[in-house]
Design a protein around this motif. Structure first.
Motif, mmCIF file in Angstrom:
data_model
loop_
_atom_site.group_PDB
_atom_site.id
_atom_site.type_symbol
_atom_site.label_atom_id
_atom_site.label_comp_id
_atom_site.label_asym_id
_atom_site.label_seq_id
_atom_site.Cartn_x
_atom_site.Cartn_y
_atom_site.Cartn_z
ATOM 1 N N LEU A 1 -3.109 3.431 -11.409
ATOM 2 C CA LEU A 1 -3.254 4.852 -11.726
ATOM 3 C C LEU A 1 -3.417 5.037 -13.230
ATOM 4 N N ALA B 1 2.491 6.052 -7.220
ATOM 5 C CA ALA B 1 1.416 6.710 -7.966
ATOM 6 C C ALA B 1 1.469 8.223 -7.790
ATOM 7 N N THR B 2 1.824 8.681 -6.588
ATOM 8 C CA THR B 2 1.932 10.127 -6.331
ATOM 9 C C THR B 2 3.018 10.754 -7.200
ATOM 10 N N THR C 1 9.756 4.643 0.878
ATOM 11 C CA THR C 1 8.907 3.844 1.765
ATOM 12 C C THR C 1 9.718 3.219 2.892
ATOM 13 N N ALA D 1 0.834 -1.208 0.000
ATOM 14 C CA ALA D 1 0.000 0.000 0.000
ATOM 15 C C ALA D 1 0.866 1.254 0.000
ATOM 16 N N LEU D 2 1.879 1.305 0.876
ATOM 17 C CA LEU D 2 2.775 2.458 0.914
ATOM 18 C C LEU D 2 3.527 2.616 -0.404
ATOM 19 N N GLY E 1 0.706 0.093 -8.155
ATOM 20 C CA GLY E 1 0.213 1.454 -7.959
ATOM 21 C C GLY E 1 0.214 2.263 -9.241
ATOM 22 N N GLY F 1 2.700 1.514 -3.367
ATOM 23 C CA GLY F 1 1.783 1.885 -4.438
ATOM 24 C C GLY F 1 1.378 3.345 -4.382
ATOM 25 N N ILE F 2 1.068 3.836 -3.182
ATOM 26 C CA ILE F 2 0.641 5.230 -3.027
ATOM 27 C C ILE F 2 1.773 6.189 -3.389
ATOM 28 N N ILE F 3 2.978 5.909 -2.911
ATOM 29 C CA ILE F 3 4.106 6.807 -3.188
ATOM 30 C C ILE F 3 4.465 6.792 -4.669
ATOM 31 N N ALA G 1 9.729 5.046 -4.883
ATOM 32 C CA ALA G 1 8.860 4.491 -3.844
ATOM 33 C C ALA G 1 9.609 3.484 -2.982
#
Length: 522
Positions: free
Chosen positions: A409, A196-197, A382, A189-190, A405, A192-194, A378
């Motif tokens: 996106l 994608a950001t 992370t 999750a971390l 991620g 993927g979020i980073i 990431a």
């Protein structure tokens, strides 16, 4: 189909596989023979030789499975060829293991069991041997199935399974087990979020601009500097922690200094490279080639320094128990043990790594250089964040989570973009515009930068108020524009492998422990 050629290719493939297996087997035997012939002072050189063979087998499987996460995105994006990736990763993995792998290691990985609850040194040796072999077998199976899994979780499961078999359920540190279970969600999750950001930032600041090259000249040096900052901090905290311990503030200050230096070096280089580039996405992608190669090398070095302990930790613990006749919380690592780990990882990568490199690099989602860069960022960021928050994370799960991620996106952005185009065409037609005018309107939207696209969409909204889309039309638009850019089969296969890694290696380890115990009694 040319059956003769097909049969010839099949025989060649089988022959190549046999050669690889023979080379791997030779390395395992050499490791065992060296331990047998140089095991001065140990109480049982035969046991040490078998343990060395198991450790070599584990190191080969770490190279075959885990290293793909460091170089897979670079290969998938074509920043590196397969041969170049294997060469770079093999050199830096071995260098990380041998230079920064440390001189001591914890005998119980991650504190997963209480060593004081193990009755004697002999039982402890059987626990470590079972854990090594079980972890290696599980990694071998996962590699065969094309599933990148955590080597740390593999050896943790092995230690836990054999430990419980030796000392009962109370021997396990269940809070630590719970933390590992939590990492199945936290890590991807971390990551993927980073990832994608970073990707959405690159799209909005560069590839969504009408003048992409001018935008890239401003943004790329900043991104490369941020990468230098992240990786310098990452290496100072993780890759070099066994030879140079720093607190987070000091590591960040050193990293910032290097990042500032990198900015003033990279800025003119990007300016010069941009002169000959076309104003298109592929040209922007080319600016990330060298940063991706560097990130693959640095990730491999840090991985070798950290994860070599998964192969040599139990082996060093066995060697220490045979030398001193007891169980200690820390074991010294002889040079030959470190070489078994470092060289074994490099050989395993060269022989069997391409399968997982392809899985990570191209079989989950399509990666270009900007997407691969986001995954690498990431991976470093992370680990830094998680280590400071005390969160359990897996480098494998972070990297693969980062790939998922950016893939999801891409799906979202593609769906949103196609729906907007469809709405533009629909309402242009409904308001009486001719085919040429509609086409010009759509082309204007495609070529516009972010701000211009927003203005066009405001026009479309005004059209929608005059001729609103019906519920049935919205459903048909959604169905027509739905595109899957992430392979669901890969997602399900990898997620399943992650979930069962600890229990599978634990069960296998318990079985092996009982077999070894029965063999020793007999």
């Amino acid at each position: 189909m040319d059956l003769a050629n097909y049969g010839s290719e099949s025989k060649t493939s089988r022959g190549s596989e046999v050669v690889r297996i023979l080379i791997a087997l030779a390395f395992v035997l050499v490791a065992g023979f060296y331990a047998y012939s140089h095991g001065e002072g140990v109480s049982n050189v035969s046991i040490l030789a078998i343990a060395a063979a198991f450790g070599a087998y584990m190191a080969l499987n770490i190279g075959a499975n885990d290293v793909a996460n460091n170089v897979g995105p670079a290969v998938g994006s074509k920043a590196l060829s397969m041969a170049g990736a294997i060469l770079i990763a093999a050199i830096f993995e071995a260098a990380g293991a041998i230079i920064a792998g440390g001189s001591v290691v914890g005998t119980i990985k991650k504190g997963i069991i209480n060593p004081n609850a193990i009755a004697d040194a002999t039982t402890f040796i059987w626990v470590m041997m079972a854990a090594l072999l079980a972890g290696a077998i599980w990694l071998n199976l996962a590699t065969y199935l094309g599933a990148p899994v955590s080597t740390t979780h593999s050896i943790v499961g092995g230690v836990m399974g054999a430990g419980i078999a030796a000392g009962g359920w109370g021997i396990a540190n269940w809070s630590q087990v719970g933390a590992i279970v939590a990492s199945w969600v936290i890590s991807p999750a971390l990551g993927g979020i980073i990832a994608a950001t970073f990707l959405i930032y690159i799209k909005r600041s560069i590839t969504y601009q009408s003048d992409m090259i001018s935008a890239a000249k401003k943004v790329v040096p900043l991104l490369v500097s941020l990468m230098v900052w992240a990786f310098a901090t990452y290496l100072a905290m993780k890759g070099l922690k066994k030879i140079w311990k720093l607190d987070i503030i000091t590591a960040l200050i050193i990293g910032f200094g290097l990042a500032l230096t990198a900015y003033f070096i990279v800025r003119p280089l990007v300016d010069r490279a941009a002169v000959s580039l076309k104003n298109e996405k592929d040209a922007v992608n080319s600016l990330f080639t060298i940063p991706l190669i560097v990130s693959a090398a640095l990730l491999s070095f840090a991985h070798g320094a950290n994860d070599v302990a998964n192969a040599i930790g139990p082996l060093a613990a066995i060697n220490d128990a045979l030398l001193h006749g007891g169980v200690s919380s820390k074991a010294s690592i002889p040079l030959w043990v470190m070489l078994v780990g470092g060289i074994g990882i490099a050989i395993g990568l060269a022989l069997f790594g391409p399968k997982l490199i392809k899985t990570v690099g191209s079989e989950i989602t399509e990666l270009d250089k900007t997407r691969a860069f986001c995954v690498a960022m990431a991976a470093a960021i992370t680990v830094i964040i998680a280590s400071q928050l005390g969160l359990p994370v897996s480098s494998t799960h972070i990297a693969v989570g980062g790939i998922f991620g950016v893939g999801f996106l891409r799906e979202y952005l593609k769906l949103s973009y196609e729906k907007k185009l469809a709405q533009i065409e629909k309402h242009s037609e409904s308001t009486g515009l001719g085919a040429d005018e509609t086409h010009a309107f759509v082309e204007r939207f495609k070529m516009a930068d972010v701000e211009e696209k927003r203005a066009i969409l405001r026009e479309v909204k005004a059209l929608q108020s005059a001729a609103p889309i019906s519920k049935e039309e919205r459903k048909s638009l959604k169905k027509a524009t739905k595109k899957e850019l992430v392979k669901r089969s890969a997602l399900l296969r990898i997620a399943a492998a992650w979930i069962i890694t600890v229990p599978a290696s634990a069960l296998l380890s318990a079985i092996i422990f009982y077999a070894l115990l029965g063999f020793s009694v007999a």
